[in-house]
Design an enzyme around this catalytic site. Sequence first.
Site, PDB file in Angstrom:
ATOM      1  CG  LEU A  13      43.418  40.878  43.026  1.00 49.15           C
ATOM      2  CD1 LEU A  13      42.910  39.995  44.919  1.00 49.15           C
ATOM      3  CD2 LEU A  13      44.254  41.273  42.888  1.00 49.15           C
ATOM      4  CB  CYS A  14      42.808  36.872  38.562  1.00 48.29           C
ATOM      5  SG  CYS A  14      42.660  35.345  37.307  1.00 48.29           S
ATOM      6  N   PRO A  15      39.936  36.779  37.894  1.00 45.10           N
ATOM      7  CG  PRO A  15      37.707  36.077  37.250  1.00 45.10           C
ATOM      8  CD  PRO A  15      38.633  36.298  38.939  1.00 45.10           C
ATOM      9  CG  ASP A  40      45.728  40.071  39.028  1.00 38.86           C
ATOM     10  OD1 ASP A  40      47.202  39.766  39.581  1.00 38.86           O
ATOM     11  OD2 ASP A  40      44.593  39.589  39.013  1.00 38.86           O
ATOM     12  CB  SER A  42      47.224  37.232  36.886  1.00 32.59           C
ATOM     13  OG  SER A  42      46.133  38.481  36.946  1.00 32.59           O
TER      14      SER A  42
END
Length: 77
Positions: A13-15, A40, A42
Amino acid sequence: MKSEHTLDARGLLCPEPVMMLHAAVRKLAPGEVLQLLATDPSTQRDVPKFCQFLGYELVQHAEADDEFHFWIRKGEG
């Protein structure tokens, strides 16, 4: 799309995907292409911004089966 290198960031997941991408792209020779695999959502926003900000070419982007694939070329200069 052909790539010399692949970075598998699926499940992260981000980042994390962009942080890993930043480290991986720095190791590329000019003109080489890296394929990033991610799950993800994003990354669809973050990877194009990353490329634009740092001067890398986002050659291609594809989505299939909840995975996002990006091909990024390191600039010649």
